[in-house]
Design a protein around this motif. Structure first.
Motif, short mmCIF file in Angstrom:
data_model
loop_
_atom_site.label_atom_id
_atom_site.label_comp_id
_atom_site.label_asym_id
_atom_site.label_seq_id
_atom_site.Cartn_x
_atom_site.Cartn_y
_atom_site.Cartn_z
N VAL A 21 -2.89 7.94 9.55
CA VAL A 21 -3.80 6.79 9.53
C VAL A 21 -3.85 6.14 10.91
CG1 VAL A 21 -4.23 4.51 8.53
CG2 VAL A 21 -3.48 6.39 7.07
N ALA A 22 -2.68 6.01 11.57
CA ALA A 22 -2.61 5.37 12.88
C ALA A 22 -3.37 6.17 13.94
CB ALA A 22 -1.15 5.21 13.29
N VAL A 23 -3.20 7.48 13.94
CA VAL A 23 -3.91 8.31 14.91
C VAL A 23 -5.42 8.22 14.68
CG1 VAL A 23 -4.31 10.69 15.67
CG2 VAL A 23 -1.98 9.88 15.28
N LEU A 56 -4.91 -0.93 7.01
CA LEU A 56 -4.37 -0.05 5.96
C LEU A 56 -3.00 0.47 6.37
CD1 LEU A 56 -4.53 1.64 3.38
CD2 LEU A 56 -5.84 3.35 4.67
N GLY A 57 -2.87 0.91 7.62
CA GLY A 57 -1.58 1.40 8.10
C GLY A 57 -0.51 0.32 8.05
N THR A 58 -0.90 -0.92 8.39
CA THR A 58 0.06 -2.03 8.34
C THR A 58 0.58 -2.26 6.94
OG1 THR A 58 -1.05 -3.09 10.21
CG2 THR A 58 0.34 -4.49 8.82
N PRO A 68 1.87 -0.24 12.21
CA PRO A 68 0.52 -0.04 12.75
C PRO A 68 -0.23 -1.32 13.13
CG PRO A 68 0.88 1.47 10.94
CD PRO A 68 2.03 0.50 10.93
N VAL A 69 0.32 -2.49 12.79
CA VAL A 69 -0.30 -3.73 13.28
C VAL A 69 -0.32 -3.74 14.81
CG1 VAL A 69 1.83 -5.10 13.34
CG2 VAL A 69 -0.37 -6.24 12.94
N LEU A 70 0.60 -3.03 15.44
CA LEU A 70 0.69 -2.98 16.90
C LEU A 70 -0.41 -2.14 17.54
CD1 LEU A 70 4.56 -2.54 17.16
CD2 LEU A 70 3.25 -4.64 17.53
N ALA A 94 0.81 -1.22 0.00
CA ALA A 94 0.00 0.00 0.00
C ALA A 94 0.84 1.27 0.00
CB ALA A 94 -0.95 0.01 1.19
N ALA A 95 2.14 1.15 0.29
CA ALA A 95 3.02 2.33 0.21
C ALA A 95 2.99 2.94 -1.18
CB ALA A 95 4.45 1.94 0.59
N ALA A 96 2.66 2.13 -2.16
CA ALA A 96 2.57 2.66 -3.53
C ALA A 96 1.54 3.78 -3.63
CB ALA A 96 2.20 1.52 -4.49
N LEU A 97 0.49 3.69 -2.83
CA LEU A 97 -0.55 4.73 -2.86
C LEU A 97 0.01 6.08 -2.43
CD1 LEU A 97 -3.52 2.75 -1.27
CD2 LEU A 97 -3.01 3.08 -3.71
#
Length: 413
Positions: free
Chosen positions: A142-144, A163-165, A171-173, A68-71
Motif C-alpha cells: 500500500v505504501a509503495v 489506509l496504510g496508517t 505510513p503516515v510518514l 484496518a489491520a483486521a482486513l
C-alpha cells in the motif's frame, strides 16, 4: 526506457527467489533457525477466529495494530479452498508481485529506472521466509502504491497513505515530503478525510477498534532494538534482568529498562523534530523528494524504535525501492546499507535468534552490525536529504544573487 532483457532478468530472479520463500513457508524446505510461520498459523489465525465474530481481540494484549489491520487478518477468507496459513502465504506472494509490477511500470516513464525493482527483488529475498510470514508486506505494498501515485495523483496518494496508517501507523510518514502548495493540500486533505471515514466505519462496525493504543503503550524494549544493546552487554557485567515473552515479543524486563525505553522515545521525538525543521527549511522539492523524505522518515522511526523486528526491514526495502525508481534520487548509499541490514536481520532472526536471546558473542555481534548499519543509513539519508533540498539550493540562490548584483553594479567610478 528500460530494456526488455533487464526486465526479463528481474522477473527470472524474482520467480526463483520467491519459489524458495514459498517452499520455506510451506515447510518443503527447512530454513535455518526457528520456525517463522507460527505467527500466521497460531496468532493470526486466532485473531481471525475472533474478528470474524464482529469484534476485535479485546482480551489479547498482543493485538497492537490499528483497526484496518483486521482486513489483512481476515483476507485469507478470500481463498476458502486453502487453509488459513496457506491462503495467507499465497496472498503475500500476490502482494509481492503487485509491488514488483508497480515498480516495473513506474520504470517505463522518462526519468525513471529499474534500480527500484532490483532493490525490491533483492530485499525481500534477503529477509528470508519472514517476509511472507508477517502482514508487513501487505502494508508495504500500500505504501509503495501511495508513493508512486505521487504528485500526479495527490488524492490517491493521500487516501492510500491513510489506509496504510490504519493498517500499521508508520505510513503516515509518507506525506512528510510532499511538495508545498497544491499537492500537500490535496494529499493531506484526502488522507485526513479517508482516515476519519475509516475510523468511523470501524468504530461503528466492530467494537474495540482503538484498544491497540493501550496495548502498544505498555510495550518494553525488545531484544533486537538499538536500546537493547545496553542490556545485552550489561548482562555480562552483573545486570539482574530477564528476557521474557512480553506483549507478544521477546523483551528485556528489569532495572533501567523503562529508562532506556524512555530514551528511545525521546530519540524518536528528536528525529521528528529534525523532520519538522527540515520541512520548514527545505527550498527544493524535486521528483524524488517525496519518496526520499518518506524513506528517511521511516528510517529514523525504525532505528529509534523500541522494537526493530526483522519484518520492519520490509518497510525500508519498499521505500528504498520507490526512491531508486527515480534517476534524481540520491538515496543509493542508504538503500545499499538497508539491504545489508536486511541480510543481517535474517541472520538475527530466524538463523541465530537463540544467540541473540542468550546475549552471547555471536548474538551481540550480529545485532551490533545490523543496528549499526541502520544508524549509518539513517544519518546518511538525513545528510543526503538536507544537502539536496536545503544546502545546494541555498548555495545556488546565493550565487545567482551575487551574479545579478555584479551585473547591476556600475563598471567604474
Amino acid at each position: 526506457m528500460p530494456g526488455a532483457n533487464s526486465t526479463k532478468s528481474i522477473l527470472a530472479v524474482w520467480a526463483l527467489t520467491r519459489a524458495v520463500l514459498l517452499l520455506c513457508v510451506f515447510h518443503v524446505l527447512t530454513a535455518p533457525g526457528v520456525d517463522v510461520t507460527g505467527d500466521v498459523s497460531v496468532i493470526y489465525q486466532g485473531w481471525y477466529e475472533i474478528l470474524k465474530t464482529g469484534t476485535y481481540p479485546l482480551d489479547d494484549v498482543t493485538w497492537q495494530y490499528p483497526p484496518a489491520a483486521a482486513l489483512v487478518i481476515l483476507s485469507p477468507a478470500l481463498l476458502p479452498f486453502l487453509s488459513y496459513a496457506s491462503a495467507f502465504f499465497v496472498l503475500a506472494l500476490l502482494c509481492d508481485a503487485a509491488v514488483l509490477a508497480l515498480l516495473l511500470r513506474a520504470a517505463r516513464h522518462p526519468g525513471r529506472r529499474l534500480a527500484g525493482a532490483w532493490v525490491w527483488v533483492a530485499g525481500v529475498a534477503l529477509l528470508g521466509p519472514t517476509a511472507y510470514a508477517r502482514y508487513d508486506l501487505m502494508v508495504t505494498a500500500v505504501a509503495v502504491a501511495a508513493l508512486l501515485a505521487g504528485a500526479r495523483h495527490p488524492r490517491t496518494m493521500g487516501a492510500l497513505a491513510a489506509l496504510g496508517t490504519l493498517l500499521k501507523v508508520w505510513p503516515v510518514l509518507l506525506l512528510a515530503g510532499t511538495p508545498r502548495g497544491r499537492v500537500t493540500r490535496t494529499s493531506w486533505t484526502a488522507a485526513a478525510v479517508t482516515a476519519v471515514g475509516l475510523l468511523l466505519f470501524f468504530a461503528a462496525v466492530m467494537p474495540g477498534s482503538l484498544a491497540f493504543l493501550t496495548f502498544q503503550r505498555d510495550r518494553g524494549t525488545e531484544v533486537e532494538s538499538l536500546g537493547a544493546m545496553v542490556f545485552h552487554v550489561a548482562r555480562h557485567f552483573g545486570w539482574h534482568g530477564q528476557v521474557l515473552l512480553n506483549y507478544g515479543s521477546v523483551e528485556f524486563l528489569g532495572p533501567y529498562v523503562s529508562t532506556v525505553s524512555a530514551l528511545a522515545l525521546a530519540l524518536t521525538v528528536a528525529a521528528f523534530g529534525w523532520l519538522l525543521f527540515w520541512r520548514l527549511t527545505a527550498r527544493k522539492f524535486g521528483a524524488s523528494t517525496t519518496c526520499d523524505t518518506a524513506f528517511t522518515a521511516v528510517l529514523l522511526f525504525t532505528t529509534t524504535s523500541r522494537v526493530i523486528s526483522p519484518q520492519y526491514m520490509l518497510w525500508l526495502v519498499g521505500l528504498a525501492a520507490a526512491c531508486l525508481v527515480f534517476r534524481t534520487s540520491r538515496m543509493a548509499l542508504p538503500a545499499r546499507l538497508v539491504l545489508l541490514a536486511t541480510f543481517f536481520s535474517f541472520l538475527d532472526f530466524p538463523v541465530w535468534f537463540s544467540h541473540v536471546v542468550a546475549s552471547d558473542a555471536l548474538g551481540i555481534a550480529v545485532l551490533l552490525v545490523r543496528n549499526g548499519l541502520l544508524v549509518a543509513a539513517s544519518l546518511t539519508a538525513c545528510r543526503t536529504l538536507w544537502i539536496h533540498t536545503v544546502s545546494e539550493p541555498k548555495r545556488r540562490a546565493a550565487r545567482a544573487a551575487s551574479s545579478t548584483a555584479a551585473e547591476l553594479s556600475p563598471v567604474g567610478l
